[in-house]
Design a protein around this motif. Structure first.
Motif, PDB file in Angstrom:
ATOM      1  N   SER A 152      31.772  38.782 -14.938  1.00 41.63           N
ATOM      2  CA  SER A 152      32.359  38.312 -16.198  1.00 41.63           C
ATOM      3  C   SER A 152      31.408  38.435 -17.381  1.00 41.63           C
ATOM      4  O   SER A 152      31.848  38.499 -18.533  1.00 41.63           O
ATOM      5  CB  SER A 152      32.821  36.864 -16.055  1.00 41.63           C
ATOM      6  N   THR A 153      30.115  38.470 -17.131  1.00 42.27           N
ATOM      7  CA  THR A 153      29.140  38.538 -18.219  1.00 42.27           C
ATOM      8  C   THR A 153      28.668  39.968 -18.511  1.00 42.27           C
ATOM      9  O   THR A 153      27.858  40.161 -19.409  1.00 42.27           O
ATOM     10  CB  THR A 153      27.908  37.673 -17.886  1.00 42.27           C
ATOM     11  N   GLN A 168      34.651  35.161  -5.265  1.00 44.18           N
ATOM     12  CA  GLN A 168      34.634  34.434  -6.536  1.00 44.18           C
ATOM     13  C   GLN A 168      33.267  34.522  -7.211  1.00 44.18           C
ATOM     14  O   GLN A 168      33.175  34.632  -8.433  1.00 44.18           O
ATOM     15  CB  GLN A 168      35.023  32.971  -6.305  1.00 44.18           C
ATOM     16  N   SER A 169      32.204  34.497  -6.419  1.00 42.85           N
ATOM     17  CA  SER A 169      30.864  34.634  -7.006  1.00 42.85           C
ATOM     18  C   SER A 169      30.689  36.005  -7.640  1.00 42.85           C
ATOM     19  O   SER A 169      29.998  36.154  -8.658  1.00 42.85           O
ATOM     20  CB  SER A 169      29.787  34.391  -5.939  1.00 42.85           C
ATOM     21  N   ARG A 172      35.103  32.677  -1.210  1.00 38.57           N
ATOM     22  CA  ARG A 172      34.074  32.068  -2.050  1.00 38.57           C
ATOM     23  C   ARG A 172      33.067  33.128  -2.503  1.00 38.57           C
ATOM     24  O   ARG A 172      32.631  33.129  -3.659  1.00 38.57           O
ATOM     25  CB  ARG A 172      33.363  30.936  -1.294  1.00 38.57           C
ATOM     26  N   THR A 180      33.122  37.707  -9.086  1.00 38.08           N
ATOM     27  CA  THR A 180      33.862  37.649 -10.348  1.00 38.08           C
ATOM     28  C   THR A 180      33.044  36.962 -11.434  1.00 38.08           C
ATOM     29  O   THR A 180      33.010  37.405 -12.591  1.00 38.08           O
ATOM     30  CB  THR A 180      35.199  36.919 -10.150  1.00 38.08           C
ATOM     31  N   VAL A 181      32.376  35.882 -11.060  1.00 36.50           N
ATOM     32  CA  VAL A 181      31.538  35.169 -12.026  1.00 36.50           C
ATOM     33  C   VAL A 181      30.435  36.090 -12.545  1.00 36.50           C
ATOM     34  O   VAL A 181      30.171  36.153 -13.755  1.00 36.50           O
ATOM     35  CB  VAL A 181      30.935  33.894 -11.396  1.00 36.50           C
ATOM     36  N   ALA A 182      29.785  36.821 -11.638  1.00 37.52           N
ATOM     37  CA  ALA A 182      28.706  37.722 -12.043  1.00 37.52           C
ATOM     38  C   ALA A 182      29.223  38.843 -12.945  1.00 37.52           C
ATOM     39  O   ALA A 182      28.571  39.229 -13.922  1.00 37.52           O
ATOM     40  CB  ALA A 182      28.017  38.299 -10.816  1.00 37.52           C
TER      41      ALA A 182
END
Length: 261
Positions: free
Chosen positions: A238-239, A231-232, A228, A234-236
């Motif tokens: 991505s931008t 995944q956080s 988890r 990856t989210v960060a």
């Protein structure tokens, strides 16, 4: 270079996004107080240099590092508070390598004994020359330490064999035990390490730093919590501009140009 001047026990060279940190304390790169203070300063500085995307740690001469300079030890028992201060500095000299945001490759060029062995095990990727060896000799001199670092890389039986016998584990044996990623002829060691460093340096810098954070932070986490967290990350990522540039370059079949943001 700010933070990397006035070094007595090290040399630092930076080129093409790769820093080579060479221990230079003859004859065997033994670790004393000055050595530890300098390695902390070096890795803290490299942590904050965005142009450095990979680091190689190696030793000058015939040894990687023969461990702690035992000449400093007798005085520790006679001064109240000396051992806590000493132990804190020793931990920091290892932690700075593990906590450095940039991946660190250990190019083990010769004996890595005791604290030298632990220092190598603190690196992210290990490569060894055929004449190199790791050894934990604490039981030979009535001391203890290093077990926790050893069991991060060795299987349980091999870790106990190493600690209880103080046996030298040679480069080819380390490869067989899956402790190192490569064991190469002595003359090929630095080329091998530089090749790995260049591969890392070509990747998205923010992503390699995020990957190292994941290794450091999730090592003791349960699978669900660790993934988890990843995944956080990856989210960060991505931008970020570099991630978008990497994806554009992949689609356009060209080399990406990263800006570290």
């Amino acid at each position: 270079m700010d933070g990397l001047t006035d070094l007595e026990g090290f040399a630092v060279e930076i080129a093409e996004h790769v820093a080579v940190v060479t221990m230079r304390r003859p004859p065997v790169n033994a670790q004393n107080r000055r050595f530890r203070e300098e390695i902390i300063r070096i890795f803290d500085t490299l942590h904050d240099l965005p142009d450095v995307r990979a680091i190689i740690l190696t030793g000058e001469g015939r040894a990687f590092s023969a461990g702690a300079d035992l000449k400093e030890r007798p005085g520790l028992a006679n001064e109240p508070g000396a051992y806590p201060r000493h132990n804190r500095l020793v931990r920091a000299s290892f932690d700075c390598v593990m906590e450095c945001g940039t991946p660190v490759i250990a190019a083990i060029n010769g004996p890595a004994i005791g604290a030298g062995c632990v220092l190598a095990l603190c690196c992210d990727i290990l490569v060894a020359s055929e004449s190199a060896f790791l050894s934990m000799t604490e039981v030979d001199v009535g001391l203890a330490g290093g077990v926790r670092h050893v069991i991060r890389h060795f299987g349980q039986s091999d870790a106990r064999l190493m600690i209880h016998t103080a046996r030298r584990i040679t480069g080819p044996e380390l490869l067989r035990m899956n402790v190192v990623s490569a064991c190469v002829p002595d003359a090929a060691l630095m080329d091998t390490a530089r090749g790995i460093a260049r591969e890392i340096a070509a990747k998205v810098p923010l992503a390699t730093r995020a990957a190292k954070r994941s290794f450091t932070l999730t090592e003791e986490l349960p699978l669900h919590d660790g993934y988890r967290y990843e995944q956080s990350q990856t989210v960060a990522l991505s931008t970020t501009e570099d991630t978008k540039e990497a994806q554009r370059a992949f689609a356009e079949k060209r080399k990406p140009v990263f800006k570290g943001r």
